[in-house]
Design a protein around this motif. Structure first.
Motif, PDB file in Angstrom:
ATOM      1  N   VAL A 244       0.860  -1.137  -0.162  1.00  0.00           N
ATOM      2  CA  VAL A 244      -0.083  -0.112   0.125  1.00  0.00           C
ATOM      3  C   VAL A 244       0.675   1.259  -0.033  1.00  0.00           C
ATOM      4  CG1 VAL A 244      -1.701   1.237   1.423  1.00  0.00           C
ATOM      5  CG2 VAL A 244      -1.921  -0.986   1.074  1.00  0.00           C
ATOM      6  N   LEU A 245       2.084   1.290   0.791  1.00  0.00           N
ATOM      7  CA  LEU A 245       2.999   2.552   0.849  1.00  0.00           C
ATOM      8  C   LEU A 245       3.556   2.594  -0.644  1.00  0.00           C
ATOM      9  CD1 LEU A 245       4.025   4.485   2.500  1.00  0.00           C
ATOM     10  CD2 LEU A 245       5.895   3.185   3.206  1.00  0.00           C
ATOM     11  N   ALA A 246       3.838   1.454  -1.157  1.00  0.00           N
ATOM     12  CA  ALA A 246       4.542   1.680  -2.611  1.00  0.00           C
ATOM     13  C   ALA A 246       3.608   2.198  -3.672  1.00  0.00           C
ATOM     14  CB  ALA A 246       5.174   0.362  -3.026  1.00  0.00           C
ATOM     15  N   LEU A 247       2.303   1.751  -3.612  1.00  0.00           N
ATOM     16  CA  LEU A 247       1.400   2.086  -4.297  1.00  0.00           C
ATOM     17  C   LEU A 247       1.132   3.694  -4.143  1.00  0.00           C
ATOM     18  CD1 LEU A 247      -0.815   1.502  -6.373  1.00  0.00           C
ATOM     19  CD2 LEU A 247      -2.273   0.978  -4.844  1.00  0.00           C
ATOM     20  N   ALA A 248       0.970   4.164  -2.917  1.00  0.00           N
ATOM     21  CA  ALA A 248       0.718   5.349  -2.571  1.00  0.00           C
ATOM     22  C   ALA A 248       2.005   6.489  -3.119  1.00  0.00           C
ATOM     23  CB  ALA A 248       0.508   5.653  -0.990  1.00  0.00           C
ATOM     24  N   ILE A 249       2.949   5.820  -2.924  1.00  0.00           N
ATOM     25  CA  ILE A 249       4.323   6.609  -3.452  1.00  0.00           C
ATOM     26  C   ILE A 249       4.133   6.665  -5.162  1.00  0.00           C
ATOM     27  CG2 ILE A 249       6.752   6.464  -3.832  1.00  0.00           C
ATOM     28  CD1 ILE A 249       6.969   5.565  -0.952  1.00  0.00           C
ATOM     29  N   VAL A 250       3.868   5.647  -5.824  1.00  0.00           N
ATOM     30  CA  VAL A 250       3.593   5.686  -7.339  1.00  0.00           C
ATOM     31  C   VAL A 250       2.767   6.542  -7.738  1.00  0.00           C
ATOM     32  CG1 VAL A 250       3.063   4.232  -9.083  1.00  0.00           C
ATOM     33  CG2 VAL A 250       4.940   3.364  -7.755  1.00  0.00           C
ATOM     34  N   LEU A 251       1.410   6.279  -7.129  1.00  0.00           N
ATOM     35  CA  LEU A 251       0.346   7.290  -7.416  1.00  0.00           C
ATOM     36  C   LEU A 251       0.597   8.849  -7.007  1.00  0.00           C
ATOM     37  CD1 LEU A 251      -2.681   5.284  -6.029  1.00  0.00           C
ATOM     38  CD2 LEU A 251      -1.945   5.778  -8.341  1.00  0.00           C
ATOM     39  N   ALA A 252       1.465   9.144  -5.865  1.00  0.00           N
ATOM     40  CA  ALA A 252       1.862  10.379  -5.674  1.00  0.00           C
ATOM     41  C   ALA A 252       2.689  11.098  -6.893  1.00  0.00           C
ATOM     42  CB  ALA A 252       2.398  10.668  -4.246  1.00  0.00           C
TER      43      ALA A 252
END
Length: 117
Positions: free
Chosen positions: A7-15
């Motif tokens: 979830v953290l990696a997905l949030a960083i990619v989306l940001a």
């Protein structure tokens, strides 16, 4: 734990995707963004403090006009006036003219100059 990292990696990619999209897609349009930034800028200027350029004040070019040289006018005949009358001073006691005699006890006589032939 794996789900948290995903979830953290997905949030960083989306940001990152939103940041890249908003940076590239605003051509010709106003952009408003809200963000939260962490960290300390290292060297140079950062996003928070853009460089301020100092533009020196503009002074128009100075125009220098050379002064005219002074014109001298000779006084006398050229100015339409008669020439000043010069006199000789004669001492009858010593039978001589000034400046050959400095003192004349009997007084000076004013004599019009005589041209010598």
């Amino acid at each position: 734990m794996k789900i948290t990292k995903a979830v953290l990696a997905l949030a960083i990619v989306l940001a990152g995707a939103f940041a890249a999209e908003s940076a590239l897609a605003h051509r010709g349009r106003a952009r408003i963004g809200i963000g939260l930034h962490f960290g300390v800028p290292i060297g140079g200027w950062s996003y928070y403090y853009p460089p301020y350029y100092y533009y020196p004040p503009y002074y128009p070019a100075t125009v220098v006009v050379p002064a005219q040289p002074p014109t001298y006018i000779e006084r006398g005949e050229s100015a339409g006036q008669p020439p000043a009358q010069a006199y000789w001073y004669y001492c009858a006691d010593s039978r001589a003219y000034y400046p050959y005699v400095r003192d004349c006890p009997g007084g000076w006589q004013r004599v019009a100059p005589q041209p010598q032939n």
